[in-house]
Design a protein around this motif. Sequence first.
Motif, PDB file in Angstrom:
ATOM      1  N   ALA A  15      10.178   9.986  -6.009  1.00 57.86           N
ATOM      2  CA  ALA A  15       9.344  10.610  -7.036  1.00 57.86           C
ATOM      3  C   ALA A  15       9.121   9.704  -8.232  1.00 57.86           C
ATOM      4  CB  ALA A  15       9.987  11.923  -7.484  1.00 57.86           C
ATOM      5  N   ASP A  16      10.000   8.705  -8.428  1.00 59.29           N
ATOM      6  CA  ASP A  16       9.823   7.806  -9.566  1.00 59.29           C
ATOM      7  C   ASP A  16       8.876   6.649  -9.235  1.00 59.29           C
ATOM      8  OD1 ASP A  16      11.493   6.576  -7.777  1.00 59.29           O
ATOM      9  OD2 ASP A  16      12.889   5.794  -9.275  1.00 59.29           O
ATOM     10  N   VAL A  17       8.331   6.652  -8.026  1.00 56.17           N
ATOM     11  CA  VAL A  17       7.405   5.604  -7.610  1.00 56.17           C
ATOM     12  C   VAL A  17       6.016   6.170  -7.346  1.00 56.17           C
ATOM     13  CG1 VAL A  17       6.908   3.868  -5.832  1.00 56.17           C
ATOM     14  CG2 VAL A  17       9.252   4.193  -6.643  1.00 56.17           C
ATOM     15  N   ILE A  18       5.951   7.383  -6.788  1.00 53.03           N
ATOM     16  CA  ILE A  18       4.677   7.989  -6.397  1.00 53.03           C
ATOM     17  C   ILE A  18       4.577   9.391  -6.979  1.00 53.03           C
ATOM     18  CG2 ILE A  18       3.328   8.855  -4.436  1.00 53.03           C
ATOM     19  CD1 ILE A  18       4.295   6.521  -2.814  1.00 53.03           C
ATOM     20  N   SER A  19       3.417   9.710  -7.557  1.00 50.35           N
ATOM     21  CA  SER A  19       3.129  11.053  -8.050  1.00 50.35           C
ATOM     22  C   SER A  19       2.450  11.837  -6.934  1.00 50.35           C
ATOM     23  CB  SER A  19       2.209  10.984  -9.279  1.00 50.35           C
ATOM     24  OG  SER A  19       2.810  10.239 -10.323  1.00 50.35           O
ATOM     25  N   PHE A  43      -0.186   9.265   2.254  1.00 57.57           N
ATOM     26  CA  PHE A  43      -0.401   9.970   0.999  1.00 57.57           C
ATOM     27  C   PHE A  43      -1.094  11.308   1.269  1.00 57.57           C
ATOM     28  CE2 PHE A  43      -0.319   5.503  -0.101  1.00 57.57           C
ATOM     29  CZ  PHE A  43       0.327   5.437  -1.329  1.00 57.57           C
ATOM     30  N   ALA A  44      -0.564  12.393   0.727  1.00 58.36           N
ATOM     31  CA  ALA A  44      -1.280  13.662   0.744  1.00 58.36           C
ATOM     32  C   ALA A  44      -2.432  13.589  -0.254  1.00 58.36           C
ATOM     33  CB  ALA A  44      -0.332  14.806   0.385  1.00 58.36           C
ATOM     34  N   PRO A  45      -3.441  14.459  -0.141  1.00 57.77           N
ATOM     35  CA  PRO A  45      -4.531  14.432  -1.115  1.00 57.77           C
ATOM     36  C   PRO A  45      -4.010  14.476  -2.550  1.00 57.77           C
ATOM     37  CG  PRO A  45      -5.095  15.882   0.691  1.00 57.77           C
ATOM     38  CD  PRO A  45      -3.657  15.471   0.907  1.00 57.77           C
ATOM     39  N   GLY A  46      -4.543  13.597  -3.398  1.00 57.74           N
ATOM     40  CA  GLY A  46      -4.156  13.554  -4.805  1.00 57.74           C
ATOM     41  C   GLY A  46      -2.926  12.725  -5.112  1.00 57.74           C
ATOM     42  N   ALA A  47      -2.192  12.287  -4.087  1.00 58.33           N
ATOM     43  CA  ALA A  47      -0.980  11.496  -4.332  1.00 58.33           C
ATOM     44  C   ALA A  47      -1.363  10.046  -4.616  1.00 58.33           C
ATOM     45  CB  ALA A  47      -0.045  11.557  -3.138  1.00 58.33           C
ATOM     46  N   ARG A  48      -0.628   9.415  -5.516  1.00 55.43           N
ATOM     47  CA  ARG A  48      -0.901   8.016  -5.864  1.00 55.43           C
ATOM     48  C   ARG A  48       0.365   7.373  -6.414  1.00 55.43           C
ATOM     49  NH1 ARG A  48      -5.182   9.145 -10.727  1.00 55.43           N
ATOM     50  NH2 ARG A  48      -6.363   9.706  -8.875  1.00 55.43           N
ATOM     51  N   THR A  49       0.423   6.075  -6.317  1.00 58.25           N
ATOM     52  CA  THR A  49       1.563   5.364  -6.874  1.00 58.25           C
ATOM     53  C   THR A  49       1.464   5.313  -8.390  1.00 58.25           C
ATOM     54  OG1 THR A  49       0.532   3.171  -6.918  1.00 58.25           O
ATOM     55  CG2 THR A  49       1.551   3.866  -4.841  1.00 58.25           C
ATOM     56  N   ARG A  50       2.560   4.946  -9.027  1.00 57.30           N
ATOM     57  CA  ARG A  50       2.506   4.550 -10.441  1.00 57.30           C
ATOM     58  C   ARG A  50       1.902   3.146 -10.513  1.00 57.30           C
ATOM     59  NH1 ARG A  50       6.980   6.428 -14.352  1.00 57.30           N
ATOM     60  NH2 ARG A  50       7.519   8.513 -13.612  1.00 57.30           N
ATOM     61  N   TRP A  51       1.565   2.733 -11.723  1.00 56.75           N
ATOM     62  CA  TRP A  51       1.248   1.331 -11.925  1.00 56.75           C
ATOM     63  C   TRP A  51       2.479   0.523 -11.532  1.00 56.75           C
ATOM     64  CZ3 TRP A  51      -3.476  -0.468 -12.832  1.00 56.75           C
ATOM     65  CH2 TRP A  51      -4.419   0.376 -13.426  1.00 56.75           C
ATOM     66  N   HIS A  52       2.287  -0.574 -10.823  1.00 55.12           N
ATOM     67  CA  HIS A  52       3.430  -1.393 -10.419  1.00 55.12           C
ATOM     68  C   HIS A  52       2.936  -2.796 -10.080  1.00 55.12           C
ATOM     69  CE1 HIS A  52       1.757   0.142  -6.647  1.00 55.12           C
ATOM     70  NE2 HIS A  52       2.356  -0.863  -6.007  1.00 55.12           N
ATOM     71  N   ARG A  53       3.888  -3.714  -9.921  1.00 57.81           N
ATOM     72  CA  ARG A  53       3.541  -5.071  -9.512  1.00 57.81           C
ATOM     73  C   ARG A  53       4.668  -5.653  -8.670  1.00 57.81           C
ATOM     74  NH1 ARG A  53       3.681  -8.611 -15.158  1.00 57.81           N
ATOM     75  NH2 ARG A  53       5.739  -7.963 -15.902  1.00 57.81           N
ATOM     76  N   HIS A  54       4.264  -6.465  -7.701  1.00 59.55           N
ATOM     77  CA  HIS A  54       5.205  -7.091  -6.780  1.00 59.55           C
ATOM     78  C   HIS A  54       5.373  -8.569  -7.146  1.00 59.55           C
ATOM     79  CE1 HIS A  54       4.800  -3.571  -4.139  1.00 59.55           C
ATOM     80  NE2 HIS A  54       3.494  -3.646  -4.401  1.00 59.55           N
ATOM     81  N   PRO A  55       6.586  -9.071  -7.121  1.00 59.06           N
ATOM     82  CA  PRO A  55       6.801 -10.466  -7.538  1.00 59.06           C
ATOM     83  C   PRO A  55       6.048 -11.474  -6.674  1.00 59.06           C
ATOM     84  CG  PRO A  55       8.804  -9.520  -6.569  1.00 59.06           C
ATOM     85  CD  PRO A  55       7.860  -8.391  -6.804  1.00 59.06           C
ATOM     86  N   GLY A  96      -3.648   5.008  -3.800  1.00 60.30           N
ATOM     87  CA  GLY A  96      -3.317   6.346  -3.337  1.00 60.30           C
ATOM     88  C   GLY A  96      -4.518   7.034  -2.735  1.00 60.30           C
ATOM     89  N   ALA A  97      -4.349   8.317  -2.396  1.00 62.57           N
ATOM     90  CA  ALA A  97      -5.401   9.085  -1.744  1.00 62.57           C
ATOM     91  C   ALA A  97      -6.405   9.610  -2.760  1.00 62.57           C
ATOM     92  CB  ALA A  97      -4.783  10.254  -0.976  1.00 62.57           C
ATOM     93  N   THR A  98      -7.579   9.999  -2.272  1.00 63.26           N
ATOM     94  CA  THR A  98      -8.523  10.698  -3.125  1.00 63.26           C
ATOM     95  C   THR A  98      -7.999  12.115  -3.366  1.00 63.26           C
ATOM     96  OG1 THR A  98      -9.853  11.633  -1.339  1.00 63.26           O
ATOM     97  CG2 THR A  98     -10.416   9.390  -2.069  1.00 63.26           C
ATOM     98  N   ASP A  99      -8.655  12.852  -4.239  1.00 64.88           N
ATOM     99  CA  ASP A  99      -8.206  14.214  -4.530  1.00 64.88           C
ATOM    100  C   ASP A  99      -8.446  15.178  -3.375  1.00 64.88           C
ATOM    101  OD1 ASP A  99      -7.370  13.449  -7.032  1.00 64.88           O
ATOM    102  OD2 ASP A  99      -9.199  14.089  -8.054  1.00 64.88           O
ATOM    103  N   THR A 100      -9.332  14.820  -2.455  1.00 62.77           N
ATOM    104  CA  THR A 100      -9.724  15.757  -1.403  1.00 62.77           C
ATOM    105  C   THR A 100      -9.337  15.325   0.005  1.00 62.77           C
ATOM    106  OG1 THR A 100     -11.920  14.733  -1.290  1.00 62.77           O
ATOM    107  CG2 THR A 100     -11.667  16.636  -2.751  1.00 62.77           C
ATOM    108  N   SER A 101      -8.831  14.117   0.169  1.00 64.01           N
ATOM    109  CA  SER A 101      -8.485  13.661   1.515  1.00 64.01           C
ATOM    110  C   SER A 101      -7.174  12.884   1.486  1.00 64.01           C
ATOM    111  CB  SER A 101      -9.594  12.773   2.094  1.00 64.01           C
ATOM    112  OG  SER A 101      -9.657  11.551   1.396  1.00 64.01           O
TER     113      SER A 101
END
Length: 244
Positions: A15-19, A43-55, A96-101
């Motif tokens: 939960a601390d990585v994806i909303s 990802f379920a509809p509306g789910a998305r990651t937080r802002w993040h960066r990979h080294p 992440g996913a769109t709000d509807t798919s």
Amino acid sequence: MHVRPVPPASSPAPADVISGSAWVTSLAVPEGPSRTRVDRVQFAPGARTRWHRHPLGQVLVVTDGTGYVQRRGAPAQLIRPGDTVRVAAGEWHWHGATDTSPMTHLAIEEIPDDGTPTEIGDPVAGAEPAPVPTAPVTRTLVLEQYLPAPRLVELVEIRRITIAPGHGPGLHVHNGPVFGSIEAGSAVYRIEGEPAAVLRPGDVFYEPEATRIARFDAQEDGVTFIAHFPVGPGETPRLDPLES
């Protein structure tokens, strides 16, 4: 060379990585000199990651559904099955996913030798304007299934079915083919003699006519799905329970 079957089960994304709701299946982990990690993320509809960066950056390959990806300072972009996204090392971004798919992608990244982790930032602000799709209509093929033999179809019955948490129909067969798609919740699905799979929102399934379905068991969140029953003249869609 080592062939490892895809694990039938996946784990909820932290939960601390994806909303929102998302699930991760580990497909490959660093072994020996290889530092490559591959995950499948659903990802379920509306789910998305937080802002993040990979080294060392990341590569995303969209396999199903429709979603968005955005790097800091640029507009969000719509991504569809077959699209590949290459994220630069140290580049702030989210996806992440769109709000509807729903949306599923493979996430491929190299893990630094010193173990430097991915840096997690703030959630994507809800007030940010929603990205506008680049096309007014999108079409995604989610299931193409040939029947074992031609079948005369006079009627297609479509039902919305809900199964309470922890329940299921038990071992059963249908008197015709069944095509379905999960709307909400999740279920363990297994054709007798085959591996089990966990179905989640956006997943589709096919139950062949007269085939023994060992499990369609709702998990702790229950399950709601749309089922399509094509039947011939004088037939009525039927589920026949069997003794295990």
